[in-house]
Scaffold this motif. Structure first.
Motif, PDB file in Angstrom:
ATOM      1  N   GLU A   1       0.772  -1.239   0.075  1.00  0.00           N
ATOM      2  CA  GLU A   1       0.114  -0.061  -0.170  1.00  0.00           C
ATOM      3  C   GLU A   1       1.006   1.264  -0.004  1.00  0.00           C
ATOM      4  OE1 GLU A   1      -3.084   2.298   2.924  1.00  0.00           O
ATOM      5  OE2 GLU A   1      -2.945   0.094   2.935  1.00  0.00           O
ATOM      6  N   CYS A   2       1.976   1.062   0.706  1.00  0.00           N
ATOM      7  CA  CYS A   2       2.943   2.414   0.868  1.00  0.00           C
ATOM      8  C   CYS A   2       3.725   2.627  -0.354  1.00  0.00           C
ATOM      9  CB  CYS A   2       3.848   2.157   1.987  1.00  0.00           C
ATOM     10  SG  CYS A   2       5.106   3.527   1.921  1.00  0.00           S
ATOM     11  N   LEU A   3       3.955   1.587  -1.257  1.00  0.00           N
ATOM     12  CA  LEU A   3       4.478   1.696  -2.488  1.00  0.00           C
ATOM     13  C   LEU A   3       3.622   2.200  -3.576  1.00  0.00           C
ATOM     14  CD1 LEU A   3       6.319  -1.869  -2.776  1.00  0.00           C
ATOM     15  CD2 LEU A   3       7.326   0.543  -2.794  1.00  0.00           C
ATOM     16  N   ARG A   4       2.279   1.656  -3.417  1.00  0.00           N
ATOM     17  CA  ARG A   4       1.312   2.324  -4.360  1.00  0.00           C
ATOM     18  C   ARG A   4       1.022   4.005  -4.045  1.00  0.00           C
ATOM     19  NH1 ARG A   4      -0.898  -3.008  -3.673  1.00  0.00           N
ATOM     20  NH2 ARG A   4      -2.076  -2.412  -1.816  1.00  0.00           N
ATOM     21  N   HIS A   5       0.928   4.288  -2.704  1.00  0.00           N
ATOM     22  CA  HIS A   5       0.584   5.538  -2.676  1.00  0.00           C
ATOM     23  C   HIS A   5       2.053   6.609  -2.872  1.00  0.00           C
ATOM     24  CE1 HIS A   5      -3.231   4.693  -1.180  1.00  0.00           C
ATOM     25  NE2 HIS A   5      -2.687   4.289   0.171  1.00  0.00           N
TER      26      HIS A   5
END
Length: 93
Positions: A39-43
């Motif tokens: 999720e962090c990577l996507r954001h």
């Protein structure tokens, strides 16, 4: 006459990974950590540097559950994050 040119008889010799193989997380023991990291990577637009804390937490989970060999986090590239943690902790007298 052969049109293929052979520039030597070197052949590819596979070698095992440096850290060895590790088991998959079949029971999803660390899937929550993995999902937070993803999720962090996507954001962050897939900027991995912005998600290093979560990557470190995921690897710690894997090591605690014997899903990978125990390695000092310093050797895995997290020395600066460990130093920040120790500076943030108040000293005990």
């Amino acid at each position: 006459m052969s049109t293929a040119m052979n520039f030597g008889s070197k052949s590819f010799k596979p070698r095992p990974p440096d850290k060895g193989a590790f088991p998959l997380d079949h029971f999803g023991e660390c899937s929550a950590f993995k999902e937070r990291f993803m999720e962090c990577l996507r954001h962050s637009g897939y900027e991995s540097g912005a998600c290093r804390q979560r990557a470190m937490a995921y690897l710690e989970c894997r090591m605690e559950r014997q899903l990978m060999a125990n390695e000092p986090l310093e050797k895995l590239g997290f020395k600066d994050l460990i130093d920040e943690k120790s500076e943030a902790k108040p000293e005990k007298l």
